[in-house]
Design a protein around this motif. Sequence first.
Motif, PDB file in Angstrom:
ATOM      1  N   ARG A  29       8.977   2.459  -4.778  1.00  0.00           N
ATOM      2  CA  ARG A  29      10.495   1.926  -5.605  1.00  0.00           C
ATOM      3  C   ARG A  29      10.976   1.128  -4.853  1.00  0.00           C
ATOM      4  N   LEU A  30      10.438   1.310  -3.242  1.00  0.00           N
ATOM      5  CA  LEU A  30      11.724   0.633  -3.097  1.00  0.00           C
ATOM      6  C   LEU A  30      11.298  -1.277  -2.949  1.00  0.00           C
ATOM      7  N   LEU A  34      13.427  -3.980  -4.449  1.00  0.00           N
ATOM      8  CA  LEU A  34      13.607  -5.517  -3.189  1.00  0.00           C
ATOM      9  C   LEU A  34      13.589  -6.515  -3.953  1.00  0.00           C
ATOM     10  N   GLU A  35      12.472  -6.555  -4.965  1.00  0.00           N
ATOM     11  CA  GLU A  35      12.020  -8.004  -5.789  1.00  0.00           C
ATOM     12  C   GLU A  35      13.248  -8.143  -7.123  1.00  0.00           C
ATOM     13  N   ARG A  36      13.811  -6.999  -6.983  1.00  0.00           N
ATOM     14  CA  ARG A  36      15.165  -7.095  -8.068  1.00  0.00           C
ATOM     15  C   ARG A  36      16.220  -8.015  -7.594  1.00  0.00           C
ATOM     16  N   LEU A  37      16.053  -8.201  -6.296  1.00  0.00           N
ATOM     17  CA  LEU A  37      17.932  -8.371  -5.640  1.00  0.00           C
ATOM     18  C   LEU A  37      18.146  -9.446  -5.840  1.00  0.00           C
ATOM     19  N   ASP A 113      13.162   5.681   1.995  1.00  0.00           N
ATOM     20  CA  ASP A 113      13.424   6.474   0.456  1.00  0.00           C
ATOM     21  C   ASP A 113      14.195   6.062  -0.535  1.00  0.00           C
ATOM     22  N   GLY A 114      14.753   4.675   0.015  1.00  0.00           N
ATOM     23  CA  GLY A 114      15.633   4.823  -0.859  1.00  0.00           C
ATOM     24  C   GLY A 114      15.894   2.923  -1.618  1.00  0.00           C
ATOM     25  N   TRP A 115      16.732   2.906  -3.071  1.00  0.00           N
ATOM     26  CA  TRP A 115      16.509   1.915  -3.459  1.00  0.00           C
ATOM     27  C   TRP A 115      17.980   1.251  -3.634  1.00  0.00           C
TER      28      TRP A 115
END
Length: 348
Positions: A29-30, A34-37, A113-115
């Motif tokens: 999920r992280l 990161l790829e969507r940033l 555990d963040g996004w």
Amino acid sequence: MNHGVGSEDAPANLAICVPARDEAARLPRLFEALERLAVPLNRTVHVCLLLDSCSDHSAAIAAAYAHVSAHRVHLAEAPRSAPNAGVARHRAMLLGAAALGPEGGILLSTDADGWPAPDWLHTTLAALRHAELVAGDVVRGGPRVDEGQDRVERYYARLHALRRRADPVPWEAASTHHHASGANMALHSAIYAALGGFAPLASGEDARLIDDAARAGHRVRRDAASIVHTSARRNGRARGGLAAALRALDHEGLASVRVAHPLDQLWQYERHALARGAFAAGDLAPLTPAIGLDADHLLGVARDCANSEAFAMRVVPVGPEGMRQVPLATAERALATLLGEATSMRAA
């Protein structure tokens, strides 16, 4: 002090620093986040993952991600050791500093555990145009409703609003929050090094770094536009962290929550404002009756401070009542009264 360090206009690259201890279930999920940033123009993003004594499949998942990521991924493994949030987070930041190289750049801290929100880099860099350290907002995600923690967080958000009404500073965000979390924090690598980094504490290392930054005279901005979502899990990695707080609320309820009395907090906030003004004006005389320290002591502290922020954070003591610990309900009632009143300076 150079307040231009780390501004959005500087051509600094970015290192996202993440400690991970047995996070195989949450790393995907992280990595997706990161790829969507959205990456600011002409910036290189380094993802720096410190695998902290992992015994699950975290390393394999991270290695697979490194092969497909649009970012530059750096992996390091720490030897087996007892959990220590401060040590692990500092190692991740050192990995980030090494990835940035001698020219330095911006270190961003978050959790496995963040996004982060897609605009995280843009909002955080925009905030760094106004301050040396940005503490972004941390929003619990997932289907579970934690009404007790919501109430605690609302209290602290309102307390921070009181702080900024009593002690306004030009670098604070228009929309603020109360968090001081390593799950969403950013600063220039040179400043991180000068501060000595995260302290080797089992928990609270993030709040300590923010306190150290303020005492060194750096502007700290709590900006609600910068958002990282985090899980509401109960089996966290840091002793005394959010997961532990949620477990305590599950078992004991809000009756167990005690906080510093807002009147004692306000005593400090108002005197922080007075200390800033006295330092800027070069006249420390008004401080002696307000905080009970003699002129020689005040002058000695002032000589050791780079600016008014450092002076205010160092010189103001705990109030004459101490920091009384009261039940949350008592503090809520007192805070509601204070927010309905003018916050003019009270007599010492």
